[in-house]
Each structure stands twice: as structure tokens, then as C-alpha cells.
Write an enzyme that holds these catalytic residues in place. Structure first.
Site, mmCIF file in Angstrom:
data_model
loop_
_atom_site.group_PDB
_atom_site.id
_atom_site.type_symbol
_atom_site.label_atom_id
_atom_site.label_comp_id
_atom_site.label_asym_id
_atom_site.label_seq_id
_atom_site.Cartn_x
_atom_site.Cartn_y
_atom_site.Cartn_z
ATOM 1 N N ASP A 89 1.045 -1.083 0.083
ATOM 2 C CA ASP A 89 -0.022 0.051 -0.152
ATOM 3 C C ASP A 89 1.075 1.294 -0.010
ATOM 4 O OD1 ASP A 89 -1.868 1.936 0.494
ATOM 5 O OD2 ASP A 89 -2.089 1.388 2.715
ATOM 6 N N HIS A 177 19.990 3.421 -19.011
ATOM 7 C CA HIS A 177 20.258 2.118 -19.684
ATOM 8 C C HIS A 177 20.966 2.135 -20.858
ATOM 9 C CE1 HIS A 177 16.777 3.198 -22.016
ATOM 10 N NE2 HIS A 177 16.931 2.490 -22.906
ATOM 11 N N LYS A 181 24.403 -0.226 -23.304
ATOM 12 C CA LYS A 181 24.039 -0.705 -24.910
ATOM 13 C C LYS A 181 25.560 -1.011 -25.157
ATOM 14 C CE LYS A 181 20.225 2.012 -26.078
ATOM 15 N NZ LYS A 181 18.944 1.043 -26.546
ATOM 16 N N GLU A 215 13.098 8.278 -32.459
ATOM 17 C CA GLU A 215 12.195 7.025 -32.081
ATOM 18 C C GLU A 215 10.959 7.208 -32.958
ATOM 19 O OE1 GLU A 215 12.017 5.923 -27.789
ATOM 20 O OE2 GLU A 215 12.018 8.019 -27.824
ATOM 21 N N ASP A 234 13.555 13.963 -20.350
ATOM 22 C CA ASP A 234 13.280 12.443 -20.519
ATOM 23 C C ASP A 234 14.332 11.568 -21.260
ATOM 24 O OD1 ASP A 234 11.806 9.872 -20.635
ATOM 25 O OD2 ASP A 234 11.388 10.296 -22.720
ATOM 26 N N HIS A 239 20.236 10.214 -21.135
ATOM 27 C CA HIS A 239 20.767 9.332 -22.472
ATOM 28 C C HIS A 239 21.705 10.188 -23.312
ATOM 29 C CE1 HIS A 239 18.054 6.636 -20.932
ATOM 30 N NE2 HIS A 239 16.995 6.836 -21.721
ATOM 31 N N LYS A 343 10.234 11.973 -30.643
ATOM 32 C CA LYS A 343 9.470 10.919 -30.917
ATOM 33 C C LYS A 343 8.713 10.983 -32.180
ATOM 34 C CE LYS A 343 9.031 9.713 -26.570
ATOM 35 N NZ LYS A 343 10.269 8.741 -26.024
HETATM 36 C C1 BG6 Z 1 13.578 5.741 -21.948
HETATM 37 C C2 BG6 Z 1 12.620 7.190 -22.260
HETATM 38 O O1 BG6 Z 1 14.446 6.306 -21.069
HETATM 39 O O2 BG6 Z 1 14.249 5.664 -23.069
HETATM 40 C C3 BG6 Z 1 11.507 6.784 -23.166
HETATM 41 O O3 BG6 Z 1 11.899 7.316 -20.898
HETATM 42 C C4 BG6 Z 1 12.347 6.221 -24.327
HETATM 43 O O4 BG6 Z 1 10.693 7.831 -23.522
HETATM 44 C C5 BG6 Z 1 13.425 5.245 -24.195
HETATM 45 O O5 BG6 Z 1 11.229 5.668 -25.454
HETATM 46 C C6 BG6 Z 1 14.035 4.773 -25.403
HETATM 47 O O6 BG6 Z 1 15.135 3.926 -24.975
HETATM 48 P P1 BG6 Z 1 15.568 2.713 -26.303
HETATM 49 O O7 BG6 Z 1 16.586 1.858 -25.702
HETATM 50 O O8 BG6 Z 1 14.473 2.165 -26.900
HETATM 51 O O9 BG6 Z 1 16.355 3.674 -27.159
#
Ligand code: BG6
Length: 491
Positions: A89, A177, A181, A215, A234, A239, A343
Site C-alpha cells: 500500500d 540504460h 548498450k 524514435e 526524458d 541518455h 518521438k
Molecule cells: C527511456 C525513455 O528512458 O528511453 C523513453 O523514458 C524512450 O521515452 C526510451 O522511449 C528509449 O530507449 P531505447 O533503448 O528504446 O532507445
């Protein structure tokens, strides 16, 4: 690499969310399949979901199995058997969930214990306090913080203070992340395991650098998050700036946790601030409108299906950002770093383009400068465009041709997903690819003035049709200095 894996308990907050289902559990399954999880290792999902272990295993079976290679059912079943679910909760009124987690972890204090916070950032502090109150933070514990880490420097510092009150800095893993890669890893190897690049990796030889993360996806169902994040928070704050750091950093003295992060911080601290009225000259923001993407008609950002209606924030938020950044140090003085992300672009690809200067004196008509292209995704690889003579008698005709390295063709082993490497690094206690507190702060320190200037100038983002390569302003950003975006992808 065949160290015996150590037993661990991985506790995932937000364990039924999108990130867990799409990225974390598939990655963990791959690690399990490759024999990198100890037999006793458990994965405990925490959510408001009201599921029991059987429901949760059924959910993972239904939602994850289709996206991973299940070559034998025993391995898949072994993975499912590791999974547990505990309902919590979030308001803190009902503490049953914490008691259940405590009981589940009791007697396993020697294992490495990883708390993965894949929940909204405002829950990081309260969850850490609750873990501490329940006595669950052992010396062998680590905490992983998913991005976004705050929405500006003060909120990031607050979160860091709250988490830092419970965990030591060495126990805190701030994840980006992109650093996991494969090609991003390779960028370090390319730069620091080959001698030929270093002498020309500077403003004497390099005209400019472009970093693009494009993207095709839009933001359906993400309005609640995206309206308050936007592309700058974002994607750029984390990144793209991390990629810029890896391109621009000085050679570290060792490949270890502090040496690499020390060098990255220096780059972030050397970024020239973009403030006030300059923002129009150095940045562009856009928002997609309806258009055709991937052969289908898609709605604009404001008309994306969502549970909530668009607000003022929806009108102001950028789904595309482009920036001309400068690293003010000896190596990079005068070399623009163009960053771009959006995007609903025509293709999904991420790449770093290093554009070299032209020859000092050309004896052939039609020569163009060399260009090094590092493709991060998809089809990872490196291309160096060089000038060659087209075969034939008569006048010498030149053509840029790529010296090409495709990782898929050169290495036949499967390219692991970024989360696989990063999860294993957390489980084994290697923070090199995670962001240190001062790194996150330095990134916000550069981003905040841009956000502030966008706010005070209040102009709406420039519209661009879905499926196009962004607003006209982004092209002007580079064409103003007689440059152009590298649009040759996919090749
Ligand atoms: C995320 C973002 O960190 O990375 C998303 O919040 C984005 O908006 C994504 O789509 C892109 O990651 P990748 O690995 O698909 O390029």
C-alpha cells in the site's frame, strides 16, 4: 567470465509496471538462461496489484514469454519459480505488505540484496525509509534508482538526500540504460584501445559531432508522465548527455568505477551554459502533430489516446529537442555538439556522427570530409566514410565510401540487451556504468537554465508532422553554420 553466481534477492518496486514487463523480466530471463543467476536467486515484485505468486507468475508467463526465446520449458519454468509477488500500500496505511516482505527476506541477510526502484521518483525517499524502518537494509544491500531522477536540480538533490540518508553512495546505483548498450561500451573500446584515433580526436581535426536518438513511437498512454517530462528531461538530461560525455571525455587512467565517472563529470562541468535569450539560438523544441508513421496514420501528441485530457502543460511540452552544445575545454573549443531527439520520427535509430574537417587543400574536385558514424541501434556498427576514386578511365571522379564494421556480421554471439549487463553489474556490485550523484547534479545544472529560459520565453514548441524529421528550426540550427544533419539512415 564463468564466475560462480552468488545468490541474491532482487526486489523490484513497480514490479508489474511497463518497464518491468518489457525490459527487466526479459533481461533477467536471459541472464537465467545463460546460467548467470544462482539457483537460489529470487525475484520479488512489489506492486499495488493485489496478486499472489501464482497470479504474478501467470502474468509474466502471459506477457513476457512471447518476447523471449524459450527453447526449453524447464528453463522457463525455473525462471517462473524464482518469481514472487508482494502487494504494498503506497499510502503507508496498510503495512501488511512490508511485513510479508520482511518475512520473505528473513534468514537471507548474507545474500546480496538489491532493491530496484522502478517506481515514480517521489516514491524513492518513502520506500527507502520504509525499508530502513523494517530493518531490511543490510550491509550487502544495494538500491537501483530508475530515471527520471527528479525534474530539476533541487528535486534531484532532495531525492538523493532522502536515499542517501539510508544508503551509502557506494550502495546507490543510478541507472541510465544507454550506458549498458553494446555499442556504447564499444565507443570506449574504440577510443581507448586503438591508437589511431586519439591524435585526431580534437578540434584541430573534428568539425562537429552529432548525436541523434530518433524514435518512431509516440506517447500514447504516457501523458501523465510526459507532460511533465518532455524530451529534454526524458532523453537529453540523461541518455544524450551520457553519450556526449563518452565522446568528449579525456582518456581515464583506469577502467574503473571512479576514473571513468570522474572524466564524465569534467565534461558535464565544461558544457557552456545556455541561458536567457540565447535559448532561441542554441535550442529548438517541437511537438508532433498528426501524420503518417510506419505506413499508418497516427494522431498528434495532443490527441494521443490517454486516460487524462490534455492540459496547458500538454500544449507546452516538447516531444522533440535539438541543441547546439559546446564543451569549453582545450580539446573541444569551437567544436559544436549537436544533440537531437524526438518521438514519431521517420526511423528508429540512435547514432553518433563525428564529422571531420575537410582536407586543408583539395587537389580533386568533389571531395567531401571524412565522417565516422557509430550506430548504437538498430544493427549496431561503425562506419568510417572515406573518399575513394570511382573506377574508370578519364577524369578522376571521387566518391565517399564506407569502411564498415557490422557487429552482427563480425561477432556471431547474441548482442545482450542493455538491462542484462546492468542488472548483472548491480548483482555483482560493479557501479562503473551507473551515474554518480555529482554526475546527475552536473547534468541538471546544465539543463535547468534551458528549461527556465523555455518557460520564461513561453513560446509553444514548433509543430512537426509525425513521420517527419522534426521541426524546420532543427534544420536551421545546423544550416546556420553551413552544416546539415546526417540523414543517411537506414542505409
Ligand atoms: C527511456 C525513455 O528512458 O528511453 C523513453 O523514458 C524512450 O521515452 C526510451 O522511449 C528509449 O530507449 P531505447 O533503448 O528504446 O532507445
Amino acid at each position: 567470465m564463468s564466475e560462480t553466481p552468488q545468490s541474491a534477492d532482487l526486489i523490484v518496486f513497480g514490479g508489474t509496471g511497463d518497464l518491468s514487463m518489457r525490459k527487466l523480466f526479459p533481461a533477467l530471463y536471459h541472464c537465467d538462461r545463460d546460467g548467470r543467476l544462482a539457483p537460489e536467486t529470487r525475484i520479488i515484485a512489489m506492486s499495488r496489484g493485489g496478486l499472489d505468486d501464482a497470479d504474478f507468475r501467470g502474468k509474466v508467463d502471459a506477457e513476457v514469454r512471447g518476447s523471449v526465446p524459450v527453447d526449453d520449458l524447464d528453463t522457463w519454468q525455473r525462471f517462473l519459480d524464482r518469481l514472487h509477488h508482494v502487494s504494498i500500500d503506497i499510502s503507508g496505511e496498510d503495512t501488511t505488505g512490508w511485513a510479508t516482505l520482511t518475512a520473505l527476506l528473513a534468514g537471507h541477510e548474507q545474500r546480496s540484496r538489491v532493491f530496484y526502484l522502478a517506481s515514480p521518483p517521489m516514491t524513492f525517499g518513502p520506500f527507502c525509509r520504509e525499508l530502513h524502518r523494517a530493518g531490511l537494509v543490510t550491509p550487502a544491500s544495494r538500491v537501483v534508482l530508475e530515471k527520471p531522477l527528479g525534474r530539476d536540480l533541487p528535486s534531484a538533490q532532495r531525492i538523493n538526500d532522502e536515499v542517501g540518508a539510508i544508503f551509502d553512495e557506494e550502495q546507490i546505483y543510478r541507472i541510465d540504460h544507454y550506458l549498458g548498450k553494446e555499442t556504447v561500451q564499444n565507443l570506449l573500446v574504440l577510443r581507448f584501445a586503438n591508437a589511431f584515433l586519439e591524435p585526431i580526436w580534437n578540434s584541430l581535426w573534428i568539425d562537429h559531432v552529432q548525436i541523434t536518438v530518433a524514435e518512431t513511437v509516440g506517447t500514447p498512454g504516457r501523458r501523465g508522465y510526459y507532460d511533465h517530462a518532455g524530451a529534454l528531461r526524458d532523453m537529453v538530461q540523461n541518455h544524450l548527455l551520457q553519450l556526449l560525455c563518452l565522446v568528449a571525455m579525456e582518456p581515464p587512467s583506469r577502467n574503473d568505477r571512479e576514473s571513468i565517472r570522474d572524466e564524465k563529470v569534467k565534461v558535464l562541468e565544461s558544457l557552456r551554459a545556455i541561458t536567457g535569450g540565447e535559448v532561441d539560438r542554441f535550442t529548438v523544441r517541437g511537438q508532433y502533430t498528426a501524420g503518417e508513421s510506419g505506413g499508418v496514420q497516427v494522431p498528434g501528441y495532443l490527441d494521443e489516446p490517454d486516460n487524462t485530457a490534455p492540459t496547458d502543460a500538454s500544449h507546452r511540452v516538447e516531444t522533440f529537442a535539438a541543441i547546439r552544445a559546446e564543451v569549453k575545454n582545450w580539446r573541444w573549443a569551437g567544436v559544436p555538439f549537436y544533440l537531437r531527439t524526438g518521438k514519431r520520427m521517420p526511423d528508429r535509430y540512435s547514432e553518433i556522427v563525428v564529422q571531420f574537417k575537410d582536407v586543408p587543400h583539395s587537389i580533386f574536385p568533389g571531395s567531401t570530409p571524412n565522417r565516422l558514424v557509430l550506430r548504437l541501434q538498430p544493427s549496431e556498427g561503425i562506419k568510417l566514410h572515406i573518399m575513394a576514386k570511382e573506377p574508370g578511365a578519364g577524369e578522376v571522379a571521387l566518391k565517399p565510401v564506407p569502411l564498415s564494421l557490422s557487429f552482427a556480421e563480425t561477432f556471431t554471439t547474441r548482442v545482450p540487451e542493455a538491462y542484462e549487463r546492468l542488472l548483472m553489474d548491480v548483482l555483482t556490485g560493479n557501479p562503473t556504468l551507473f551515474m554518480r550523484r555529482d554526475e546527475v547534479a552536473a547534468a541538471w545544472r546544465w539543463i535547468d537554465p534551458i528549461l527556465g529560459a523555455w518557460e520564461s520565453y513561453g513560446t509553444a514548441p514548433e509543430p512537426y508532422p509525425a513521420g517527419s524529421s522534426g521541426p524546420a528550426g532543427a534544420h536551421e540550427l545546423v544550416s546556420r553554420s553551413d552544416r546539415a544533419w546526417h540523414e543517411e539512415y537506414p542505409v
